[in-house]
Design a protein around this motif. Structure first.
Motif, PDB file in Angstrom:
ATOM      1  N   ASP A 130      48.547   5.213  18.127  1.00  0.00           N
ATOM      2  CA  ASP A 130      50.291   5.139  19.850  1.00  0.00           C
ATOM      3  C   ASP A 130      51.369   6.590  18.831  1.00  0.00           C
ATOM      4  N   HIS A 131      51.928   6.629  19.533  1.00  0.00           N
ATOM      5  CA  HIS A 131      53.451   8.315  19.708  1.00  0.00           C
ATOM      6  C   HIS A 131      54.284   7.244  20.031  1.00  0.00           C
ATOM      7  N   VAL A 132      55.657   7.024  19.902  1.00  0.00           N
ATOM      8  CA  VAL A 132      56.539   6.124  19.266  1.00  0.00           C
ATOM      9  C   VAL A 132      57.781   7.691  19.969  1.00  0.00           C
ATOM     10  N   LEU A 133      58.132   8.171  21.425  1.00  0.00           N
ATOM     11  CA  LEU A 133      59.118   8.977  22.458  1.00  0.00           C
ATOM     12  C   LEU A 133      60.434   8.871  21.147  1.00  0.00           C
ATOM     13  N   ASN A 134      60.620  10.057  20.933  1.00  0.00           N
ATOM     14  CA  ASN A 134      61.817  10.335  20.367  1.00  0.00           C
ATOM     15  C   ASN A 134      62.720  10.844  21.873  1.00  0.00           C
ATOM     16  N   ALA A 135      64.266  10.288  21.570  1.00  0.00           N
ATOM     17  CA  ALA A 135      64.830  10.941  22.029  1.00  0.00           C
ATOM     18  C   ALA A 135      65.027  12.710  22.615  1.00  0.00           C
ATOM     19  N   GLY A 136      64.902  12.842  23.413  1.00  0.00           N
ATOM     20  CA  GLY A 136      64.713  14.827  24.053  1.00  0.00           C
ATOM     21  C   GLY A 136      64.116  15.160  25.061  1.00  0.00           C
ATOM     22  N   ALA A 137      64.171  16.155  25.732  1.00  0.00           N
ATOM     23  CA  ALA A 137      63.729  16.964  26.155  1.00  0.00           C
ATOM     24  C   ALA A 137      61.994  17.096  26.069  1.00  0.00           C
ATOM     25  N   VAL A 138      62.276  17.191  24.856  1.00  0.00           N
ATOM     26  CA  VAL A 138      60.207  16.942  24.118  1.00  0.00           C
ATOM     27  C   VAL A 138      60.110  16.421  23.038  1.00  0.00           C
ATOM     28  N   SER A 139      59.142  15.328  22.609  1.00  0.00           N
ATOM     29  CA  SER A 139      58.225  14.602  21.874  1.00  0.00           C
ATOM     30  C   SER A 139      57.007  15.003  21.072  1.00  0.00           C
ATOM     31  N   VAL A 140      57.012  15.209  19.652  1.00  0.00           N
ATOM     32  CA  VAL A 140      56.382  16.030  19.153  1.00  0.00           C
ATOM     33  C   VAL A 140      55.236  15.289  17.941  1.00  0.00           C
ATOM     34  N   THR A 141      53.623  14.764  17.995  1.00  0.00           N
ATOM     35  CA  THR A 141      52.949  13.569  17.717  1.00  0.00           C
ATOM     36  C   THR A 141      53.141  14.262  16.089  1.00  0.00           C
ATOM     37  N   ALA A 142      52.858  12.989  15.432  1.00  0.00           N
ATOM     38  CA  ALA A 142      53.293  13.441  13.675  1.00  0.00           C
ATOM     39  C   ALA A 142      50.947  13.721  14.407  1.00  0.00           C
ATOM     40  N   PHE A 143      50.610  13.227  14.793  1.00  0.00           N
ATOM     41  CA  PHE A 143      49.075  13.077  14.375  1.00  0.00           C
ATOM     42  C   PHE A 143      49.010  14.925  14.982  1.00  0.00           C
ATOM     43  N   THR A 144      47.866  15.424  14.026  1.00  0.00           N
ATOM     44  CA  THR A 144      47.966  17.172  14.314  1.00  0.00           C
ATOM     45  C   THR A 144      45.951  17.035  14.738  1.00  0.00           C
ATOM     46  N   ILE A 145      46.191  17.703  15.818  1.00  0.00           N
ATOM     47  CA  ILE A 145      44.134  17.916  16.062  1.00  0.00           C
ATOM     48  C   ILE A 145      44.033  19.048  14.144  1.00  0.00           C
TER      49      ILE A 145
END
Length: 236
Positions: A130-145
């Motif tokens: 589950d990814h919680v969106l942060n405020a702003g134009a771009v939200s980057v996941t903590a998970f990495t491929i």
């Protein structure tokens, strides 16, 4: 011979008294190992309470009642721990991770489709988070491929409605903002299935990026699943 060679089931001996004890112990082991379910493969400390018949793959650094039993299966039978070495090719459901794993001779490998004699494997995995969106134009996941993963698709579903001035959003990675989705809505239960157009291997650990269109994110939660193939080299 007082036990079977593979599952170490106790055998009834000639003229043995209390034969039912031996038979019942064998049945309990069969019940624990048949349709194998591992409660966990990551614990090194025995649980304070364990259900009768529960099975654990003992992790490195084991202590207390599991000390010295690293790599073995710990079965809670008759109110105590019984240990058994798994064999290469055994397969079980890892309950606390929600996935199947195969024993490769050294450890339990998730999602294995093919396995060599020395533990090299090809696996198919689904990494869900589950990814919680942060405020702003771009939200980057903590998970990495993970590096060297071949990603076949990324799917997702909105768990909590996306808020903010954003009108729609896309899902991708740095340099390819809409690789997996574009123009997605904001309502709860909206979903995506973004398939790779051709086999796509990532040569570095790579996070996913959610990019807002027509405004900014303020909040929301998205459940994402990365569907990927991974490979592992042989052991020494």
């Amino acid at each position: 011979m007082d036990e079977t060679s593979r599952l170490k089931l106790p055998l009834v001996q000639a003229a043995q008294a209390q034969k039912h004890v031996t038979v019942n112990e064998a049945l309990l082991r069969l019940d624990a190992l048949g349709q194998l379910i591992l409660a966990s493969r990551s614990l090194s400390v025995p649980p304070a309470t364990a259900a009768e018949g529960a099975v654990y793959a003992v992790a490195a650094g084991a202590v207390d009642a599991w000390q010295g039993q690293e790599g073995l299966l710990a079965m809670f039978l008759g109110g105590g721990w019984v240990f058994l070495p798994p064999e290469t090719g055994w397969r079980g459901w890892i309950a606390d991770e929600g996935l199947f794993a195969t024993f490769g001779g050294r450890d339990w490998q998730a999602g294995v489709l093919a396995l060599s004699g020395n533990g090299a494997s090809t696996a198919f995995e689904i990494a869900e988070f589950d990814h919680v969106l942060n405020a702003g134009a771009v939200s980057v996941t903590a998970f990495t491929i993970p590096k060297y993963a071949l990603v076949q698709a990324v799917s997702g579903r909105i768990v909590e409605t996306i808020t903010g001035t954003v009108q729609s959003w896309g899902l991708g990675v740095a340099g390819a903002a809409d690789r997996y989705a574009d123009g997605i809505g904001l309502a709860r239960d909206s979903w995506i299935i973004g398939a790779s157009g051709s086999p796509l291997i990532y040569y570095a650990d790579t996070p996913l990026r959610l990019t807002a269109a027509g405004g900014d994110f303020a909040g929301g939660v998205i459940r994402l699943a990365v569907h990927m193939q991974t490979v592992r080299p042989p052991d020494l």
